[in-house]
Design an enzyme around this catalytic site. Sequence first.
Site, PDB file in Angstrom:
ATOM      1  NE  ARG A  46      -3.728   0.244   2.438  1.00  0.00           N
ATOM      2  CZ  ARG A  46      -4.086  -0.782   3.364  1.00  0.00           C
ATOM      3  NH1 ARG A  46      -3.748  -0.419   4.362  1.00  0.00           N
ATOM      4  NH2 ARG A  46      -4.875  -1.504   2.800  1.00  0.00           N
TER       5      ARG A  46
ATOM      6  NE  ARG B 201      -7.544  -0.477  -4.641  1.00  0.00           N
ATOM      7  CZ  ARG B 201      -7.658  -1.992  -4.494  1.00  0.00           C
ATOM      8  NH1 ARG B 201      -7.438  -2.810  -3.413  1.00  0.00           N
ATOM      9  NH2 ARG B 201      -7.939  -2.498  -5.629  1.00  0.00           N
ATOM     10  CB  ILE B 202      -7.218   2.175   3.517  1.00  0.00           C
ATOM     11  CG1 ILE B 202      -8.428   1.115   3.480  1.00  0.00           C
ATOM     12  CG2 ILE B 202      -6.596   2.769   4.683  1.00  0.00           C
ATOM     13  CD1 ILE B 202      -8.275   0.106   4.571  1.00  0.00           C
ATOM     14  CG  LEU B 203      -5.865   7.641   0.739  1.00  0.00           C
ATOM     15  CD1 LEU B 203      -6.364   9.101   0.721  1.00  0.00           C
ATOM     16  CD2 LEU B 203      -5.342   7.367  -0.547  1.00  0.00           C
TER      17      LEU B 203
ATOM     18  CG  ASN C  52     -14.303   9.654   1.659  1.00  0.00           C
ATOM     19  OD1 ASN C  52     -14.509   9.393   0.595  1.00  0.00           O
ATOM     20  ND2 ASN C  52     -14.948   8.764   2.758  1.00  0.00           N
TER      21      ASN C  52
ATOM     22  CG  HIS D  22     -19.111   7.109   4.727  1.00  0.00           C
ATOM     23  ND1 HIS D  22     -18.538   6.154   4.157  1.00  0.00           N
ATOM     24  CD2 HIS D  22     -19.935   6.689   5.485  1.00  0.00           C
ATOM     25  CE1 HIS D  22     -18.742   4.937   4.826  1.00  0.00           C
ATOM     26  NE2 HIS D  22     -19.890   5.344   5.653  1.00  0.00           N
TER      27      HIS D  22
ATOM     28  CG  ASP E 189      -8.617  10.507  10.902  1.00  0.00           C
ATOM     29  OD1 ASP E 189      -8.999   9.565  10.166  1.00  0.00           O
ATOM     30  OD2 ASP E 189      -8.965  10.980  12.081  1.00  0.00           O
TER      31      ASP E 189
ATOM     32  CG  ASP F  79     -15.497   5.330   5.486  1.00  0.00           C
ATOM     33  OD1 ASP F  79     -15.029   5.931   4.701  1.00  0.00           O
ATOM     34  OD2 ASP F  79     -15.923   4.082   5.396  1.00  0.00           O
TER      35      ASP F  79
HETATM   36  C1  GRF Z   1     -20.869   7.291  -2.974  1.00  0.00           C
HETATM   37  O1  GRF Z   1     -21.921   6.662  -2.541  1.00  0.00           O
HETATM   38  C2  GRF Z   1     -19.934   7.592  -1.830  1.00  0.00           C
HETATM   39  O2  GRF Z   1     -20.648   8.117  -0.764  1.00  0.00           O
HETATM   40  C3  GRF Z   1     -18.987   6.334  -1.369  1.00  0.00           C
HETATM   41  O3  GRF Z   1     -19.157   5.837  -2.560  1.00  0.00           O
HETATM   42  C4  GRF Z   1     -19.981   6.221  -3.858  1.00  0.00           C
HETATM   43  C5  GRF Z   1     -19.396   6.563  -4.957  1.00  0.00           C
HETATM   44  O4  GRF Z   1     -20.338   6.715  -5.870  1.00  0.00           O
HETATM   45  N1  GRF Z   1     -17.922   6.712  -0.953  1.00  0.00           N
HETATM   46  P1  GRF Z   1     -19.975   7.458  -7.439  1.00  0.00           P
HETATM   47  O5  GRF Z   1     -18.646   6.695  -8.033  1.00  0.00           O
HETATM   48  O6  GRF Z   1     -19.636   8.959  -7.111  1.00  0.00           O
HETATM   49  O7  GRF Z   1     -21.075   7.398  -8.054  1.00  0.00           O
END
Ligand code: GRF
Length: 192
Positions: free
Chosen positions: A57, A83-85, A99, A101, A133, A137
Amino acid sequence: MLASGTGTNLQALIETSDPHSEICVVITDRDGTGAADKAAKAGLPARVVRYGDFADRDSFCSELVRVAESYDAEALVLAGFMRILSPLVVERYRDRILNVHPSLLPAFPGANAVAQAIRHGVKVTGVTVHFVDEEVDHGPIIAQRPVEVLPGDSEETLHERIQIEEHKLYPEVVAGFARGLVSVVDGVVVWR
Ligand code: GRF
């Protein structure tokens, strides 16, 4: 911009075309993503940094940073980047990695946030935009928007309504961030 999937959030950001938040490159971690197609249609540079091409990674993440820097990226905007950064990326772009979520964090981190919300029977879930961070998430929350869970919702129907809110909220937050309206004080986001 970093993406792994269909790129609907990327498309929302492209369509907003905020003068302060120019997308300098779209980086994906695998071939054939919808995100790369959308970047090409919009005339944006797109680069693939294949996770499988690297021994670990950290080497993958070093290449991500190298590519981002080669386009003078001032921030990293993640949308569905799977991917986890490594900490090396977080250190390089501290409080400059965003990000989106599909839940109201800290509830339901991880890849199956929408399914978890349905399984738990929550009545309200939503969207979170946060700084990234070292944990998954996790990190200072910049903005959230609630989405009601309706009786009979499937993962698909709920995710569709969450994405409608993502596509409004993320461009607003990215624009505010790009204008310097968002900062982190003692681990908490302050809007000016
Ligand atoms: C979104 O629902 C986001 O919240 C999550 O992954 C999805 C990405 O969707 N992290 P897209 O590729 O932007 O359509």
